[in-house]
Each structure stands twice: as C-alpha cells, then as structure tokens.
Design a protein around this motif. Structure first.
Motif, PDB file in Angstrom:
ATOM      1  N   HIS A   3       0.807  -1.219   0.000  1.00  0.00           N
ATOM      2  CA  HIS A   3       0.000   0.000   0.000  1.00  0.00           C
ATOM      3  C   HIS A   3       0.841   1.271   0.000  1.00  0.00           C
ATOM      4  O   HIS A   3       0.368   2.331   0.406  1.00  0.00           O
ATOM      5  CB  HIS A   3      -1.015  -0.043   1.137  1.00  0.00           C
ATOM      6  CG  HIS A   3      -1.968  -1.187   0.940  1.00  0.00           C
ATOM      7  ND1 HIS A   3      -2.970  -1.168  -0.004  1.00  0.00           N
ATOM      8  CD2 HIS A   3      -1.995  -2.421   1.497  1.00  0.00           C
ATOM      9  CE1 HIS A   3      -3.606  -2.325   0.012  1.00  0.00           C
ATOM     10  NE2 HIS A   3      -3.031  -3.105   0.909  1.00  0.00           N
ATOM     11  N   CYS A  13      -7.171   1.681  -5.244  1.00  0.00           N
ATOM     12  CA  CYS A  13      -6.851   0.469  -4.496  1.00  0.00           C
ATOM     13  C   CYS A  13      -7.998   0.129  -3.556  1.00  0.00           C
ATOM     14  O   CYS A  13      -8.743   1.015  -3.122  1.00  0.00           O
ATOM     15  CB  CYS A  13      -5.567   0.691  -3.697  1.00  0.00           C
ATOM     16  SG  CYS A  13      -5.012  -0.752  -2.757  1.00  0.00           S
ATOM     17  N   CYS A  15      -7.797  -0.381  -0.596  1.00  0.00           N
ATOM     18  CA  CYS A  15      -7.569   0.246   0.713  1.00  0.00           C
ATOM     19  C   CYS A  15      -8.158   1.653   0.776  1.00  0.00           C
ATOM     20  O   CYS A  15      -8.196   2.255   1.841  1.00  0.00           O
ATOM     21  CB  CYS A  15      -6.074   0.274   1.045  1.00  0.00           C
ATOM     22  SG  CYS A  15      -5.126   1.515   0.150  1.00  0.00           S
ATOM     23  N   THR A  17      -7.077   4.344  -1.244  1.00  0.00           N
ATOM     24  CA  THR A  17      -6.260   5.357  -1.904  1.00  0.00           C
ATOM     25  C   THR A  17      -6.019   4.940  -3.358  1.00  0.00           C
ATOM     26  O   THR A  17      -6.649   4.014  -3.850  1.00  0.00           O
ATOM     27  CB  THR A  17      -4.911   5.554  -1.169  1.00  0.00           C
ATOM     28  OG1 THR A  17      -4.182   4.331  -1.200  1.00  0.00           O
ATOM     29  CG2 THR A  17      -5.132   5.994   0.259  1.00  0.00           C
ATOM     30  N   CYS A  20      -1.460   2.416  -5.310  1.00  0.00           N
ATOM     31  CA  CYS A  20      -0.674   1.529  -4.453  1.00  0.00           C
ATOM     32  C   CYS A  20       0.011   0.467  -5.313  1.00  0.00           C
ATOM     33  O   CYS A  20      -0.490   0.083  -6.376  1.00  0.00           O
ATOM     34  CB  CYS A  20      -1.567   0.804  -3.452  1.00  0.00           C
ATOM     35  SG  CYS A  20      -2.367   1.876  -2.260  1.00  0.00           S
TER      36      CYS A  20
HETATM   37 ZN   LIG Z   1      -3.728   0.344  -1.200  1.00  0.00          ZN
END
Ligand SMILES: [Zn+2]
Length: 144
Positions: A3, A13, A15, A17, A20
């Motif tokens: 990440h 991504c 996650c 953001t 990554c």
């Molecule tokens: Zn990420």
C-alpha cells in the motif's frame, strides 16, 4: 509494501487510496489490466502470462507497469530505511522473466545517494522453501 502509493494517477486500491503497488502489481491487478488492455475477458492469470511471453504488447505492458511499481515501491523503502540489502522473493516471481528487468530498472532510477548502493536481489524460490523456513522459525521458538 503493497500500500505504498507509487502512482498518484494510478488505479484505485481496495484500501481506499490510489496508485498503491498492490493496485498495480498484484496478480489480480495484472490480470485486470491484461484483460482490459487486450479485450480478452476470458483470460486467467496463466493465460495472461502466456500472452505476455508470446510478445503481446498489451499483456507485456501490464507486467512492465507491475515491475515498475514494485521497483519504485522498494526504492521508496530503501530511501527511507537504508537497509544493507533487499531480497525480493515470493509469489509472482515465477513471472520474473516478465517483471525482473522492470523492477531493477525502476529501483535503480528511484534510489538516491547512499541508498543507491543497496543491492537488490531477486530470488525466485518455490513454496517449499517458505514452508521449510517457517518450520525452522517454529523450531527455534520452541527450542531457543
Ligand atoms: Zn492500497
């Protein structure tokens, strides 16, 4: 390091953001990219690898971008931490022939000053080596 953002204009991504390493270089990300860029939604990962090895530019490009992302991510870590050596291994290195040169080129281009002297070693290892290593660590923990 999955990440670490290496491309602010990169893909979103899971996650939350963007750009990554994982969003560019995971098996799923590479496969998604190859499927999108070749128009071949029927491909599995082995098919994507085969297509890239056969010289398909779109498939090859997905692996090149993945290798670049990994190399930039490693360089960012090395610039920050300054280790003596970096060893890259694990899942995906069976595609070393497609990723390796892009990893090493991006790594060299993004390390600076003393960090640039940190050797980067790419070691494709079979899963048995991982299992053996885990067993050794377990034994060492039981019998210090
Ligand atoms: Zn990420």
């Amino acid at each position: 390091m999955g990440h670490i953002s290496v491309d602010p204009a990169g893909p979103r991504c899971h996650c939350g953001t963007v750009g990554c390493v994982e969003a560019i270089a995971s098996t799923k990300a590479i496969l998604d990219s190859v499927r999108r860029d070749t128009g071949r939604s029927d491909l599995d990962f082995d098919g994507a690898v085969r297509l890239a090895r056969e010289g398909d530019r779109a498939a090859w490009g997905a692996f090149a971008r993945a290798g670049h992302a990994i190399g930039v991510g490693i360089a960012n870590l090395v610039n920050l931490v300054g280790p003596e050596r970096v060893v890259v291994t694990g899942e995906g290195l069976d595609t070393y022939d497609l990723l390796g040169v892009h990893i090493t080129e991006a790594y060299a281009a993004h390390c600076f000053k003393a960090a640039a002297r940190c050797p980067l070693v790419l070691r494709p290892l079979p899963w048995e080596v991982w299992a053996r290593s885990a067993a050794v660590i377990g034994i060492q923990a039981l019998f210090p």
